[in-house]
Enzyme design. Sequence first.
Site, PDB file in Angstrom:
ATOM      1  N   ASN A   9      55.690 -25.612 107.315  1.00  0.00           N
ATOM      2  CA  ASN A   9      57.113 -25.420 107.045  1.00  0.00           C
ATOM      3  C   ASN A   9      57.727 -24.681 108.228  1.00  0.00           C
ATOM      4  O   ASN A   9      57.556 -23.481 108.372  1.00  0.00           O
ATOM      5  CB  ASN A   9      57.310 -24.619 105.750  1.00  0.00           C
ATOM      6  CG  ASN A   9      58.778 -24.370 105.449  1.00  0.00           C
ATOM      7  OD1 ASN A   9      59.661 -25.017 106.003  1.00  0.00           O
ATOM      8  ND2 ASN A   9      59.043 -23.430 104.554  1.00  0.00           N
ATOM      9  N   LYS A  11      60.823 -24.178 108.776  1.00  0.00           N
ATOM     10  CA  LYS A  11      62.058 -23.478 108.402  1.00  0.00           C
ATOM     11  C   LYS A  11      63.163 -23.798 109.428  1.00  0.00           C
ATOM     12  O   LYS A  11      63.233 -24.919 109.919  1.00  0.00           O
ATOM     13  CB  LYS A  11      61.786 -21.979 108.242  1.00  0.00           C
ATOM     14  CG  LYS A  11      60.647 -21.705 107.257  1.00  0.00           C
ATOM     15  CD  LYS A  11      60.499 -20.263 106.889  1.00  0.00           C
ATOM     16  CE  LYS A  11      59.335 -20.101 105.915  1.00  0.00           C
ATOM     17  NZ  LYS A  11      59.220 -18.713 105.415  1.00  0.00           N
ATOM     18  N   HIS A  94      61.649 -23.634  97.246  1.00  0.00           N
ATOM     19  CA  HIS A  94      61.101 -22.566  98.099  1.00  0.00           C
ATOM     20  C   HIS A  94      61.813 -21.252  97.765  1.00  0.00           C
ATOM     21  O   HIS A  94      62.997 -21.235  97.428  1.00  0.00           O
ATOM     22  CB  HIS A  94      61.292 -22.929  99.577  1.00  0.00           C
ATOM     23  CG  HIS A  94      60.554 -22.027 100.504  1.00  0.00           C
ATOM     24  ND1 HIS A  94      61.017 -20.777 100.846  1.00  0.00           N
ATOM     25  CD2 HIS A  94      59.379 -22.196 101.167  1.00  0.00           C
ATOM     26  CE1 HIS A  94      60.154 -20.214 101.680  1.00  0.00           C
ATOM     27  NE2 HIS A  94      59.158 -21.048 101.887  1.00  0.00           N
ATOM     28  N   GLU A  96      63.037 -18.988  99.465  1.00  0.00           N
ATOM     29  CA  GLU A  96      64.257 -18.723 100.230  1.00  0.00           C
ATOM     30  C   GLU A  96      65.433 -19.522  99.670  1.00  0.00           C
ATOM     31  O   GLU A  96      66.580 -19.059  99.684  1.00  0.00           O
ATOM     32  CB  GLU A  96      64.013 -19.047 101.708  1.00  0.00           C
ATOM     33  CG  GLU A  96      63.075 -18.049 102.355  1.00  0.00           C
ATOM     34  CD  GLU A  96      62.366 -18.565 103.591  1.00  0.00           C
ATOM     35  OE1 GLU A  96      61.506 -17.832 104.103  1.00  0.00           O
ATOM     36  OE2 GLU A  96      62.663 -19.694 104.042  1.00  0.00           O
ATOM     37  N   GLU A 166      53.579 -19.250  96.252  1.00  0.00           N
ATOM     38  CA  GLU A 166      53.966 -18.411  97.383  1.00  0.00           C
ATOM     39  C   GLU A 166      54.478 -17.072  96.872  1.00  0.00           C
ATOM     40  O   GLU A 166      55.647 -16.959  96.493  1.00  0.00           O
ATOM     41  CB  GLU A 166      55.031 -19.107  98.233  1.00  0.00           C
ATOM     42  CG  GLU A 166      56.107 -19.855  97.436  1.00  0.00           C
ATOM     43  CD  GLU A 166      57.358 -20.122  98.258  1.00  0.00           C
ATOM     44  OE1 GLU A 166      57.240 -20.234  99.474  1.00  0.00           O
ATOM     45  OE2 GLU A 166      58.443 -20.199  97.667  1.00  0.00           O
ATOM     46  N   GLY A 172      56.346 -14.072 105.385  1.00  0.00           N
ATOM     47  CA  GLY A 172      56.972 -13.534 106.580  1.00  0.00           C
ATOM     48  C   GLY A 172      56.820 -12.038 106.737  1.00  0.00           C
ATOM     49  O   GLY A 172      57.441 -11.430 107.607  1.00  0.00           O
ATOM     50  N   SER A 211      51.813 -16.283 103.955  1.00  0.00           N
ATOM     51  CA  SER A 211      51.287 -15.820 105.248  1.00  0.00           C
ATOM     52  C   SER A 211      49.863 -16.313 105.503  1.00  0.00           C
ATOM     53  O   SER A 211      48.944 -15.534 105.792  1.00  0.00           O
ATOM     54  CB  SER A 211      51.340 -14.284 105.343  1.00  0.00           C
ATOM     55  OG  SER A 211      52.673 -13.836 105.359  1.00  0.00           O
TER      56      SER A 211
END
Length: 251
Positions: A9, A11, A94, A96, A166, A172, A211
């Site tokens: 991914n 992003k 996701h 985010e 996740e 991150g 991660s």
Amino acid sequence: MRRKLVAANWKMNGDKATVESLLSEFVQNVDGQSIDAVVFPPALYVGQVADKLAGSGIEFGTQNVHHADKGAFTGELSLSMVKEFGCRYVLVGHSERRELFGEDDALVADKVAAALAADVTPMLCVGETLEQREQGVTEKVVGGQIQAVLDKVGIAAFERIVIAYEPVWAIGTGKTATPEQAQEVHAFIRKQLAGSDESVARKCRLLYGGSVKAANAQELFKQPDIDGGLVGGASLLADEFIAICQAAKEA
């Protein structure tokens, strides 16, 4: 045996030169015959990715999609559009998208249903925040996210869905759930699916997406319910992503 899958991914990162460089390395060094590998680039680069990956065995998809097939939805992508470019996967839900763009469980379920109807594989992302983990409600949160999709599409559809767990607190941040912590949640997810259909639960692929790096991939992928990884930052480093794919192959 469930076939291992590793997804990149990217992003909102990259440019034409970066895409060209990364994919050249991936095509040369990722064994797309032994594992499933998928690249999720920014949507502007899907055409370039499609050309570069043609015949490589590596698949690609988009990081988001709208559940309607067309209409007045400025800035959105439809399933028919992504299919025209050869995308076989789409990321859905996701963290985010949920946190920054307000996507709730019902909208995520609608997107999963639309992807399935278009014969595109949804990679359903689920996970808890640090506050939720510390409150001891990880299973309630993750279970609720999955149940919303179960209620929408039914258990049989999960043979065609990939789930990526996740933990939001490990995305991150450099923090990673221990292999044991990750396995615990993956086992819970599989048990939840098995409550509706054990056969489907055994077939559904569950990825870890917090991660993942070359240094921890092998131990993660050895866990009985972890079938690969959804890789963020490390997928922008060719050597890292290639090593993660190799770990999946060995596992």
